[in-house]
Design a protein around this motif. Structure first.
Motif, PDB file in Angstrom:
ATOM      1  N   LYS A 268       0.830  -1.203   0.000  1.00 23.36           N
ATOM      2  CA  LYS A 268       0.000   0.000   0.000  1.00 23.36           C
ATOM      3  C   LYS A 268       0.867   1.257   0.000  1.00 23.36           C
ATOM      4  CE  LYS A 268      -2.836  -1.326   3.403  1.00 23.36           C
ATOM      5  NZ  LYS A 268      -3.987  -1.301   4.337  1.00 23.36           N
ATOM      6  N   VAL A 269       2.001   1.211   0.699  1.00 21.02           N
ATOM      7  CA  VAL A 269       2.943   2.335   0.665  1.00 21.02           C
ATOM      8  C   VAL A 269       3.475   2.523  -0.757  1.00 21.02           C
ATOM      9  CG1 VAL A 269       5.233   3.100   1.391  1.00 21.02           C
ATOM     10  CG2 VAL A 269       3.621   2.237   3.088  1.00 21.02           C
ATOM     11  N   VAL A 270       3.864   1.419  -1.389  1.00 23.35           N
ATOM     12  CA  VAL A 270       4.383   1.486  -2.758  1.00 23.35           C
ATOM     13  C   VAL A 270       3.330   2.075  -3.695  1.00 23.35           C
ATOM     14  CG1 VAL A 270       5.114   0.108  -4.749  1.00 23.35           C
ATOM     15  CG2 VAL A 270       6.028  -0.398  -2.475  1.00 23.35           C
ATOM     16  N   PHE A 271       2.078   1.667  -3.523  1.00 21.78           N
ATOM     17  CA  PHE A 271       1.037   2.165  -4.420  1.00 21.78           C
ATOM     18  C   PHE A 271       0.839   3.671  -4.238  1.00 21.78           C
ATOM     19  CE2 PHE A 271      -3.291   2.765  -6.040  1.00 21.78           C
ATOM     20  CZ  PHE A 271      -3.156   2.139  -7.268  1.00 21.78           C
ATOM     21  N   GLU A 272       0.942   4.147  -3.015  1.00 26.97           N
ATOM     22  CA  GLU A 272       0.830   5.594  -2.782  1.00 26.97           C
ATOM     23  C   GLU A 272       1.971   6.341  -3.459  1.00 26.97           C
ATOM     24  OE1 GLU A 272      -0.388   7.386   0.619  1.00 26.97           O
ATOM     25  OE2 GLU A 272      -2.034   5.995   0.943  1.00 26.97           O
ATOM     26  N   TRP A 273       3.169   5.779  -3.398  1.00 29.01           N
ATOM     27  CA  TRP A 273       4.300   6.398  -4.082  1.00 29.01           C
ATOM     28  C   TRP A 273       4.055   6.468  -5.581  1.00 29.01           C
ATOM     29  CZ3 TRP A 273       9.320   3.839  -1.687  1.00 29.01           C
ATOM     30  CH2 TRP A 273       9.436   4.241  -0.354  1.00 29.01           C
ATOM     31  N   LEU A 274       3.558   5.360  -6.146  1.00 26.45           N
ATOM     32  CA  LEU A 274       3.304   5.302  -7.584  1.00 26.45           C
ATOM     33  C   LEU A 274       2.254   6.334  -7.995  1.00 26.45           C
ATOM     34  CD1 LEU A 274       3.226   1.423  -8.002  1.00 26.45           C
ATOM     35  CD2 LEU A 274       4.986   2.963  -8.898  1.00 26.45           C
ATOM     36  N   CYS A 275       1.182   6.430  -7.206  1.00 23.46           N
ATOM     37  CA  CYS A 275       0.129   7.396  -7.512  1.00 23.46           C
ATOM     38  C   CYS A 275       0.656   8.827  -7.454  1.00 23.46           C
ATOM     39  CB  CYS A 275      -1.039   7.237  -6.540  1.00 23.46           C
ATOM     40  SG  CYS A 275      -2.037   5.757  -6.799  1.00 23.46           S
ATOM     41  N   SER A 276       1.488   9.114  -6.470  1.00 18.85           N
ATOM     42  CA  SER A 276       2.041  10.456  -6.315  1.00 18.85           C
ATOM     43  C   SER A 276       3.000  10.816  -7.442  1.00 18.85           C
ATOM     44  CB  SER A 276       2.760  10.579  -4.973  1.00 18.85           C
ATOM     45  OG  SER A 276       1.860  10.417  -3.901  1.00 18.85           O
ATOM     46  N   SER A 277       3.680   9.829  -8.004  1.00 24.16           N
ATOM     47  CA  SER A 277       4.643  10.080  -9.078  1.00 24.16           C
ATOM     48  C   SER A 277       3.984  10.169 -10.444  1.00 24.16           C
ATOM     49  CB  SER A 277       5.685   8.947  -9.108  1.00 24.16           C
ATOM     50  OG  SER A 277       6.392   8.886  -7.904  1.00 24.16           O
ATOM     51  N   ALA A 278       2.830   9.526 -10.611  1.00 21.04           N
ATOM     52  CA  ALA A 278       2.184   9.440 -11.915  1.00 21.04           C
ATOM     53  C   ALA A 278       1.535  10.760 -12.315  1.00 21.04           C
ATOM     54  CB  ALA A 278       1.135   8.331 -11.887  1.00 21.04           C
ATOM     55  N   LEU A 279       1.203  10.852 -13.596  1.00 22.34           N
ATOM     56  CA  LEU A 279       0.391  11.969 -14.065  1.00 22.34           C
ATOM     57  C   LEU A 279      -0.956  11.928 -13.357  1.00 22.34           C
ATOM     58  CD1 LEU A 279       0.906  11.719 -17.943  1.00 22.34           C
ATOM     59  CD2 LEU A 279       2.138  13.197 -16.355  1.00 22.34           C
ATOM     60  N   SER A 280      -1.577  13.083 -13.232  1.00 17.13           N
ATOM     61  CA  SER A 280      -2.915  13.129 -12.676  1.00 17.13           C
ATOM     62  C   SER A 280      -3.884  12.402 -13.604  1.00 17.13           C
ATOM     63  CB  SER A 280      -3.366  14.580 -12.497  1.00 17.13           C
ATOM     64  OG  SER A 280      -3.540  15.181 -13.769  1.00 17.13           O
ATOM     65  N   ALA A 281      -5.094  12.146 -13.119  1.00 10.86           N
ATOM     66  CA  ALA A 281      -6.103  11.479 -13.954  1.00 10.86           C
ATOM     67  C   ALA A 281      -6.402  12.312 -15.196  1.00 10.86           C
ATOM     68  CB  ALA A 281      -7.371  11.245 -13.140  1.00 10.86           C
TER      69      ALA A 281
END
Length: 326
Positions: A268-281
């Motif tokens: 879940k920590v990794v997924f939060e990192w990925l979401c924060s690094s990705a382009l917005s929706a």
């Protein structure tokens, strides 16, 4: 339409958790339980508590009596026991389902929220039949080269994947779905231009669903302190808070399911990192529209087709600890 209630495997895990809790409340060890009810093997209780076996209603009734379960507990767990054993009845809701797809469909049933990431592929829930067919056929070639002749018919596997995808569009209890896509999964290595074009169009359509959030991770984006996610994974949360949150780790040729809390928390920590690094929706939708246009050799005006979206090169999700390399 596939069922919204949890699948049998999830019911078995829930039953096991409740039986273990009742045993511990009664102050009994596993060995004491086996001795008192006369089971021949301690592994029978272990498999039941870990959700690894189909529960026998008579066995569950004996345990509930031994643990002193009240009428409310007995009624609830008896109902869960029947749901946990009714695999055939549950599968009747699907037109076709293979063994691998069934495992994921069981997790989706009754799911309230799904978080998903794949470093090299479009996640299965988002794949078009054409994209899925190429993935399945390429994997079948590997199996054939390795001498493994036991595999599903590719077209059956494609139809099973489509049946599983219908869970994202059912109503009224559709799950919330968030996926982080990798730019590499949408490159020209993924398939012929027409297959990739159809996949990009489908992703644009899925991104417009109110319960779906797609976030694109560009290939030059830095995650955390140069963190590289090693594998594809999904996290499933369920409508009933007592049903165990479940992690699915996808390997190349094998999948692993876990409800272990410490392992779940790391992913879940990794997924939060990925979401924060990705382009917005919004920026992800713009990128997908532009990529579709590049494949066809035409410029696509995203605001005319899909509504306003900020250009991907102009904005990133803000995070003090995550940066984007340009």
């Amino acid at each position: 339409m596939p069922p919204a209630v949890p699948g049998p495997i999830l019911r078995r895990r829930r039953l096991g958790i409740e039986l273990r809790r009742l045993r511990e409340q009664a102050g009994l060890t596993g060995d004491q339980v086996i001795e008192r009810i006369g089971w021949a093997s301690a592994s029978k209780l272990s498999r039941l508590e870990n959700g690894r076996s189909r529960p026998d209603p008579d066995d569950v009734d004996v345990l509930l009596t031994l643990y002193g379960a009240d009428e409310e507990q007995r009624a609830e767990l008896t109902g869960i026991t029947h749901e946990a054993g009714d695999m055939r009845g549950w599968l009747r809701n699907f037109p076709v389902m293979t063994q691998q797809q069934r495992a994921f469909a069981e997790l989706l049933a009754g799911c309230a929220e799904i978080s998903e990431y794949n470093p090299v592929l479009v996640p299965g829930l988002l794949q078009t039949p054409g994209y899925a067919r190429h993935r399945i056929m390429s994997a079948a070639q590997v199996a054939a080269q390795a001498g493994d002749q036991e595999h599903e018919d590719p077209e059956t596997e494609v139809r099973a994947r489509q049946a599983r995808q219908s869970l994202l569009t059912r109503s009224p209890d559709v799950p919330r779905y968030t996926a982080v896509l990798e730019e590499a999964a949408l490159g020209r290595r993924a398939g012929p231009p027409e297959v990739l074009h159809d996949q990009l169009v489908h992703l644009c359509e899925m991104a417009l669903l109110p319960n779906v959030t797609l976030l694109l991770l560009l290939r030059d984006t830095r995650v955390g302190d140069w963190y590289l996610p090693p594998t594809a994974f999904s996290v499933y949360r369920f409508a009933d808070p007592l049903d165990p949150e479940t992690l699915a780790i996808e390997g190349g040729f094998t999948d692993v399911m876990s409800t272990e809390v410490n392992t779940l928390n790391r992913y879940k920590v990794v997924f939060e990192w990925l979401c924060s690094s990705a382009l917005s929706a919004s920026d992800t939708l713009s990128w997908l529209i532009e990529a579709t246009g590049r494949l066809t050799g035409t410029a696509v005006e995203s605001t005319a087709v899909y509504g306003p979206a900020t250009a991907p090169t102009q904005r990133r999700r803000d995070s003090g600890r995550l940066t984007t390399e340009r």
